[in-house]
Design a protein around this motif. Structure first.
Motif, PDB file in Angstrom:
ATOM      1  N   LYS A  20       0.822  -1.097  -0.116  1.00  0.00           N
ATOM      2  CA  LYS A  20      -0.010  -0.093  -0.001  1.00  0.00           C
ATOM      3  C   LYS A  20       0.933   1.195   0.059  1.00  0.00           C
ATOM      4  O   LYS A  20       0.421   2.360  -0.545  1.00  0.00           O
ATOM      5  CB  LYS A  20      -0.914   0.044   1.062  1.00  0.00           C
ATOM      6  CG  LYS A  20      -1.986  -0.721   1.128  1.00  0.00           C
ATOM      7  CD  LYS A  20      -2.829  -0.086  -0.141  1.00  0.00           C
ATOM      8  CE  LYS A  20      -4.658  -0.281   0.083  1.00  0.00           C
ATOM      9  NZ  LYS A  20      -5.243   0.279  -1.045  1.00  0.00           N
ATOM     10  N   THR A  21       1.929   1.043   0.780  1.00  0.00           N
ATOM     11  CA  THR A  21       2.759   2.236   0.502  1.00  0.00           C
ATOM     12  C   THR A  21       3.384   2.694  -0.614  1.00  0.00           C
ATOM     13  O   THR A  21       3.220   3.970  -1.121  1.00  0.00           O
ATOM     14  CB  THR A  21       4.011   2.092   1.691  1.00  0.00           C
ATOM     15  OG1 THR A  21       3.730   1.846   2.776  1.00  0.00           O
ATOM     16  CG2 THR A  21       5.098   3.402   1.546  1.00  0.00           C
ATOM     17  N   GLY A  22       3.768   1.761  -1.513  1.00  0.00           N
ATOM     18  CA  GLY A  22       4.111   1.931  -2.875  1.00  0.00           C
ATOM     19  C   GLY A  22       3.017   2.422  -3.535  1.00  0.00           C
ATOM     20  O   GLY A  22       3.230   3.367  -4.751  1.00  0.00           O
ATOM     21  N   GLU A  23       1.894   1.835  -3.593  1.00  0.00           N
ATOM     22  CA  GLU A  23       0.660   2.212  -4.423  1.00  0.00           C
ATOM     23  C   GLU A  23       0.362   3.881  -4.319  1.00  0.00           C
ATOM     24  O   GLU A  23       0.137   4.418  -5.039  1.00  0.00           O
ATOM     25  CB  GLU A  23      -0.463   1.216  -3.900  1.00  0.00           C
ATOM     26  CG  GLU A  23      -0.301  -0.040  -4.508  1.00  0.00           C
ATOM     27  CD  GLU A  23      -1.559  -0.820  -4.312  1.00  0.00           C
ATOM     28  OE1 GLU A  23      -2.645  -0.302  -4.163  1.00  0.00           O
ATOM     29  OE2 GLU A  23      -1.179  -2.311  -4.303  1.00  0.00           O
ATOM     30  N   THR A  24       0.367   4.200  -2.799  1.00  0.00           N
ATOM     31  CA  THR A  24       0.008   5.509  -2.428  1.00  0.00           C
ATOM     32  C   THR A  24       0.969   6.409  -3.038  1.00  0.00           C
ATOM     33  O   THR A  24       0.662   7.520  -3.666  1.00  0.00           O
ATOM     34  CB  THR A  24      -0.179   5.617  -0.951  1.00  0.00           C
ATOM     35  OG1 THR A  24      -0.910   4.673  -0.500  1.00  0.00           O
ATOM     36  CG2 THR A  24      -0.519   6.974  -0.420  1.00  0.00           C
ATOM     37  N   ASP A  28      -3.951   4.145   6.487  1.00  0.00           N
ATOM     38  CA  ASP A  28      -4.729   4.899   5.959  1.00  0.00           C
ATOM     39  C   ASP A  28      -3.934   6.597   6.220  1.00  0.00           C
ATOM     40  O   ASP A  28      -3.271   6.541   7.011  1.00  0.00           O
ATOM     41  CB  ASP A  28      -6.062   5.299   6.693  1.00  0.00           C
ATOM     42  CG  ASP A  28      -7.247   5.857   5.746  1.00  0.00           C
ATOM     43  OD1 ASP A  28      -8.342   5.968   6.277  1.00  0.00           O
ATOM     44  OD2 ASP A  28      -6.927   6.295   4.669  1.00  0.00           O
ATOM     45  N   TYR A  29      -4.480   7.529   5.650  1.00  0.00           N
ATOM     46  CA  TYR A  29      -3.918   9.013   5.909  1.00  0.00           C
ATOM     47  C   TYR A  29      -4.548   9.483   6.976  1.00  0.00           C
ATOM     48  O   TYR A  29      -5.507   9.123   7.444  1.00  0.00           O
ATOM     49  CB  TYR A  29      -4.497   9.647   4.673  1.00  0.00           C
ATOM     50  CG  TYR A  29      -3.961   9.341   3.189  1.00  0.00           C
ATOM     51  CD1 TYR A  29      -2.394   9.701   3.052  1.00  0.00           C
ATOM     52  CD2 TYR A  29      -4.626   9.019   2.326  1.00  0.00           C
ATOM     53  CE1 TYR A  29      -2.131   9.738   1.851  1.00  0.00           C
ATOM     54  CE2 TYR A  29      -4.061   8.502   0.920  1.00  0.00           C
ATOM     55  CZ  TYR A  29      -2.901   8.809   0.874  1.00  0.00           C
ATOM     56  OH  TYR A  29      -2.327   8.627  -0.367  1.00  0.00           O
ATOM     57  N   SER A  30      -3.765  10.199   7.868  1.00  0.00           N
ATOM     58  CA  SER A  30      -4.190  10.876   9.003  1.00  0.00           C
ATOM     59  C   SER A  30      -3.605  12.450   8.805  1.00  0.00           C
ATOM     60  O   SER A  30      -2.336  12.492   8.568  1.00  0.00           O
ATOM     61  CB  SER A  30      -3.810  10.088  10.247  1.00  0.00           C
ATOM     62  OG  SER A  30      -2.395  10.165  10.358  1.00  0.00           O
ATOM     63  N   ASN A  31      -4.063  13.377   9.469  1.00  0.00           N
ATOM     64  CA  ASN A  31      -3.670  14.769   9.529  1.00  0.00           C
ATOM     65  C   ASN A  31      -2.520  14.440  10.764  1.00  0.00           C
ATOM     66  O   ASN A  31      -2.648  13.883  11.768  1.00  0.00           O
ATOM     67  CB  ASN A  31      -4.584  15.808   9.973  1.00  0.00           C
ATOM     68  CG  ASN A  31      -5.509  15.809   8.608  1.00  0.00           C
ATOM     69  OD1 ASN A  31      -5.118  15.749   7.556  1.00  0.00           O
ATOM     70  ND2 ASN A  31      -6.852  16.191   8.982  1.00  0.00           N
ATOM     71  N   SER A  32      -1.521  15.133  10.532  1.00  0.00           N
ATOM     72  CA  SER A  32      -0.262  15.278  11.193  1.00  0.00           C
ATOM     73  C   SER A  32      -0.054  16.526  11.281  1.00  0.00           C
ATOM     74  O   SER A  32       0.248  17.612  10.613  1.00  0.00           O
ATOM     75  CB  SER A  32       0.572  14.183  11.050  1.00  0.00           C
ATOM     76  OG  SER A  32       1.227  14.545   9.806  1.00  0.00           O
ATOM     77  N   SER A  33       0.952  16.877  12.218  1.00  0.00           N
ATOM     78  CA  SER A  33       1.721  18.056  12.258  1.00  0.00           C
ATOM     79  C   SER A  33       3.041  17.910  11.357  1.00  0.00           C
ATOM     80  O   SER A  33       3.277  16.946  10.917  1.00  0.00           O
ATOM     81  CB  SER A  33       2.161  18.399  13.833  1.00  0.00           C
ATOM     82  OG  SER A  33       3.029  17.583  13.943  1.00  0.00           O
ATOM     83  N   SER A  34       3.821  19.055  11.179  1.00  0.00           N
ATOM     84  CA  SER A  34       5.028  18.803  10.323  1.00  0.00           C
ATOM     85  C   SER A  34       6.237  18.202  11.401  1.00  0.00           C
ATOM     86  O   SER A  34       7.352  18.428  10.952  1.00  0.00           O
ATOM     87  CB  SER A  34       5.394  20.030   9.934  1.00  0.00           C
ATOM     88  OG  SER A  34       5.501  21.237  10.722  1.00  0.00           O
ATOM     89  N   ASN A  35       6.007  17.642  12.411  1.00  0.00           N
ATOM     90  CA  ASN A  35       6.892  16.832  13.009  1.00  0.00           C
ATOM     91  C   ASN A  35       7.118  15.424  12.686  1.00  0.00           C
ATOM     92  O   ASN A  35       6.178  14.691  12.610  1.00  0.00           O
ATOM     93  CB  ASN A  35       6.236  16.686  14.524  1.00  0.00           C
ATOM     94  CG  ASN A  35       7.510  16.725  15.396  1.00  0.00           C
ATOM     95  OD1 ASN A  35       8.344  15.509  15.124  1.00  0.00           O
ATOM     96  ND2 ASN A  35       7.541  16.876  16.739  1.00  0.00           N
ATOM     97  N   PHE A  36       8.150  15.052  11.952  1.00  0.00           N
ATOM     98  CA  PHE A  36       8.678  13.911  11.503  1.00  0.00           C
ATOM     99  C   PHE A  36       9.690  13.317  12.132  1.00  0.00           C
ATOM    100  O   PHE A  36      10.697  13.847  12.159  1.00  0.00           O
ATOM    101  CB  PHE A  36       8.841  14.128   9.975  1.00  0.00           C
ATOM    102  CG  PHE A  36       9.121  12.732   9.312  1.00  0.00           C
ATOM    103  CD1 PHE A  36      10.146  12.277   8.883  1.00  0.00           C
ATOM    104  CD2 PHE A  36       7.917  12.038   8.811  1.00  0.00           C
ATOM    105  CE1 PHE A  36      10.400  11.282   8.273  1.00  0.00           C
ATOM    106  CE2 PHE A  36       8.200  10.801   8.232  1.00  0.00           C
ATOM    107  CZ  PHE A  36       9.373  10.307   7.809  1.00  0.00           C
ATOM    108  N   GLY A  37       9.534  12.087  12.821  1.00  0.00           N
ATOM    109  CA  GLY A  37      10.760  11.428  13.550  1.00  0.00           C
ATOM    110  C   GLY A  37      11.287  12.460  14.678  1.00  0.00           C
ATOM    111  O   GLY A  37      12.442  12.354  14.997  1.00  0.00           O
ATOM    112  N   GLY A  38      10.700  13.160  15.148  1.00  0.00           N
ATOM    113  CA  GLY A  38      11.160  14.132  16.242  1.00  0.00           C
ATOM    114  C   GLY A  38      11.540  15.490  15.824  1.00  0.00           C
ATOM    115  O   GLY A  38      12.125  16.380  16.718  1.00  0.00           O
ATOM    116  N   MET A  39      11.560  15.856  14.691  1.00  0.00           N
ATOM    117  CA  MET A  39      12.221  16.838  14.135  1.00  0.00           C
ATOM    118  C   MET A  39      11.134  18.009  13.628  1.00  0.00           C
ATOM    119  O   MET A  39      10.306  17.477  12.771  1.00  0.00           O
ATOM    120  CB  MET A  39      13.050  16.642  12.769  1.00  0.00           C
ATOM    121  CG  MET A  39      14.183  15.584  13.257  1.00  0.00           C
ATOM    122  SD  MET A  39      15.215  14.740  11.881  1.00  0.00           S
ATOM    123  CE  MET A  39      15.693  16.245  11.152  1.00  0.00           C
TER     124      MET A  39
END
Length: 153
Positions: free
Chosen positions: A52-56, A126-137
Protein backbone atom coordinates in the motif's frame (compact mmCIF):
# COMPACT_ATOMS: atom_id res chain seq x y z
CA UNK A 1 20.59 -0.29 13.71
CA UNK A 2 19.75 0.43 10.08
CA UNK A 3 17.48 3.52 9.99
CA UNK A 4 17.36 6.20 7.30
CA UNK A 5 15.45 9.50 7.22
CA UNK A 6 15.58 11.44 3.95
CA UNK A 7 14.00 14.66 2.74
CA UNK A 8 14.20 15.36 -0.96
CA UNK A 9 12.37 15.86 -4.23
CA UNK A 10 11.34 13.20 -6.70
CA UNK A 11 13.57 13.25 -9.77
CA UNK A 12 10.85 11.68 -11.95
CA UNK A 13 7.42 10.13 -11.55
CA UNK A 14 7.42 6.95 -9.43
CA UNK A 15 7.33 3.65 -11.36
CA UNK A 16 4.66 1.22 -10.10
CA UNK A 17 4.96 -2.50 -10.95
CA UNK A 18 3.54 -5.66 -9.45
CA UNK A 19 5.67 -8.63 -8.41
CA UNK A 20 5.12 -11.77 -10.46
CA UNK A 21 3.32 -14.47 -8.52
CA UNK A 22 2.42 -12.53 -5.37
CA UNK A 23 1.02 -9.43 -7.08
CA UNK A 24 2.62 -7.17 -4.44
CA UNK A 25 2.95 -3.54 -5.51
CA UNK A 26 6.56 -2.44 -5.98
CA UNK A 27 7.22 1.27 -6.55
CA UNK A 28 10.67 2.58 -7.44
CA UNK A 29 11.63 6.23 -7.31
CA UNK A 30 14.67 8.43 -6.82
CA UNK A 31 15.01 11.33 -4.38
CA UNK A 32 17.31 14.30 -4.96
CA UNK A 33 18.65 15.15 -1.50
CA UNK A 34 20.73 18.31 -1.12
CA UNK A 35 23.70 18.02 1.22
CA UNK A 36 23.54 20.38 4.19
CA UNK A 37 25.81 23.41 4.01
CA UNK A 38 26.71 22.64 0.36
CA UNK A 39 24.02 24.08 -1.88
CA UNK A 40 25.58 22.77 -5.09
CA UNK A 41 25.96 19.14 -3.96
CA UNK A 42 23.04 16.76 -4.32
CA UNK A 43 22.77 13.01 -3.83
CA UNK A 44 20.33 10.99 -5.93
CA UNK A 45 19.07 8.13 -3.79
CA UNK A 46 17.14 5.15 -5.15
CA UNK A 47 14.13 4.14 -3.06
CA UNK A 48 11.71 1.19 -3.15
CA UNK A 49 8.27 1.05 -1.51
CA UNK A 50 6.14 -2.10 -1.29
CA UNK A 51 2.42 -2.79 -0.88
CA UNK A 52 0.00 0.00 0.00
CA UNK A 53 2.89 2.37 0.69
CA UNK A 54 4.13 1.91 -2.87
CA UNK A 55 0.66 2.24 -4.37
CA UNK A 56 0.02 5.47 -2.48
CA UNK A 57 3.34 7.01 -3.54
CA UNK A 58 2.68 6.11 -7.18
CA UNK A 59 -0.86 7.48 -7.04
CA UNK A 60 -0.28 10.83 -5.33
CA UNK A 61 3.30 11.90 -6.05
CA UNK A 62 4.92 13.21 -9.22
CA UNK A 63 8.26 14.60 -10.35
CA UNK A 64 9.45 17.57 -8.29
CA UNK A 65 7.26 16.79 -5.28
CA UNK A 66 8.99 17.11 -1.89
CA UNK A 67 8.85 14.03 0.29
CA UNK A 68 10.19 12.80 3.63
CA UNK A 69 10.80 9.06 3.95
CA UNK A 70 11.97 6.71 6.67
CA UNK A 71 13.32 3.28 5.93
CA UNK A 72 16.41 1.13 5.85
CA UNK A 73 19.37 0.72 3.50
CA UNK A 74 19.54 -2.50 1.50
CA UNK A 75 22.51 -3.55 -0.60
CA UNK A 76 22.65 -6.26 -3.21
CA UNK A 77 24.41 -7.45 -6.32
CA UNK A 78 23.63 -9.19 -9.57
CA UNK A 79 25.42 -10.37 -12.70
CA UNK A 80 24.71 -8.13 -15.68
CA UNK A 81 24.12 -9.49 -19.17
CA UNK A 82 27.67 -8.53 -20.14
CA UNK A 83 29.05 -10.76 -17.36
CA UNK A 84 30.07 -7.98 -14.96
CA UNK A 85 28.98 -7.90 -11.35
CA UNK A 86 26.76 -4.92 -10.46
CA UNK A 87 26.13 -3.63 -6.95
CA UNK A 88 22.99 -1.88 -5.78
CA UNK A 89 22.10 0.31 -2.82
CA UNK A 90 18.46 1.20 -2.18
CA UNK A 91 16.38 2.62 0.65
CA UNK A 92 13.39 0.41 1.45
CA UNK A 93 10.64 2.80 2.55
CA UNK A 94 8.76 2.02 5.77
CA UNK A 95 6.80 5.27 5.95
CA UNK A 96 6.64 8.66 4.28
CA UNK A 97 5.22 12.13 4.67
CA UNK A 98 4.13 14.64 2.05
CA UNK A 99 5.89 17.94 2.71
CA UNK A 100 6.01 21.22 0.82
CA UNK A 101 3.54 22.19 -1.85
CA UNK A 102 5.24 20.40 -4.76
CA UNK A 103 4.64 21.21 -8.38
CA UNK A 104 1.14 19.78 -8.62
CA UNK A 105 -0.08 19.92 -5.02
CA UNK A 106 -0.09 16.10 -4.79
CA UNK A 107 -3.87 15.78 -4.55
CA UNK A 108 -3.98 18.66 -2.08
CA UNK A 109 -2.70 16.66 0.87
CA UNK A 110 0.18 18.73 2.23
CA UNK A 111 1.79 17.59 5.46
CA UNK A 112 -0.15 14.32 5.60
CA UNK A 113 1.65 11.12 6.41
CA UNK A 114 1.33 7.49 5.52
CA UNK A 115 2.77 4.55 7.38
CA UNK A 116 2.57 0.88 6.50
CA UNK A 117 2.35 -0.16 10.14
CA UNK A 118 6.07 0.08 10.93
CA UNK A 119 7.02 3.23 12.76
CA UNK A 120 5.41 5.63 15.11
CA UNK A 121 3.38 8.22 13.20
CA UNK A 122 0.32 6.08 12.35
CA UNK A 123 -0.80 2.62 13.29
CA UNK A 124 -3.17 1.99 10.39
CA UNK A 125 -2.85 1.95 6.65
CA UNK A 126 -4.77 5.15 5.99
CA UNK A 127 -3.99 8.83 5.80
CA UNK A 128 -4.18 10.95 8.90
CA UNK A 129 -3.61 14.60 9.54
CA UNK A 130 -0.36 15.24 11.32
CA UNK A 131 1.77 18.16 12.26
CA UNK A 132 4.99 18.78 10.42
CA UNK A 133 6.86 16.89 13.12
CA UNK A 134 8.56 13.88 11.51
CA UNK A 135 10.77 11.59 13.54
CA UNK A 136 10.99 14.15 16.35
CA UNK A 137 12.23 16.90 14.04
CA UNK A 138 10.17 20.06 13.60
CA UNK A 139 10.61 20.99 9.95
CA UNK A 140 8.74 24.27 10.15
CA UNK A 141 11.47 25.66 12.40
CA UNK A 142 14.47 23.74 11.00
CA UNK A 143 13.97 24.03 7.25
CA UNK A 144 14.81 26.86 4.91
CA UNK A 145 12.30 27.28 2.06
CA UNK A 146 13.51 25.89 -1.27
CA UNK A 147 13.28 28.03 -4.38
CA UNK A 148 11.90 25.66 -7.04
CA UNK A 149 13.79 27.67 -9.69
CA UNK A 150 17.09 26.32 -8.32
CA UNK A 151 16.14 22.66 -8.80
CA UNK A 152 17.86 20.76 -11.67
CA UNK A 153 14.64 19.05 -12.78
Amino acid sequence: MNKVILIGRLTKDPELNFAAGSGTAVTRFSLAVTRPFKKDETDFINCIAFGKTGETIAQYLTKGRQLAVTGSIRTGSYDAKDGTKRYTTDVVVDSFEFIGSGNNGGAGRDQNSYNNGYGSSNTGSDYSNSSSNFGGMNFEEDMTPVDDGDMPF
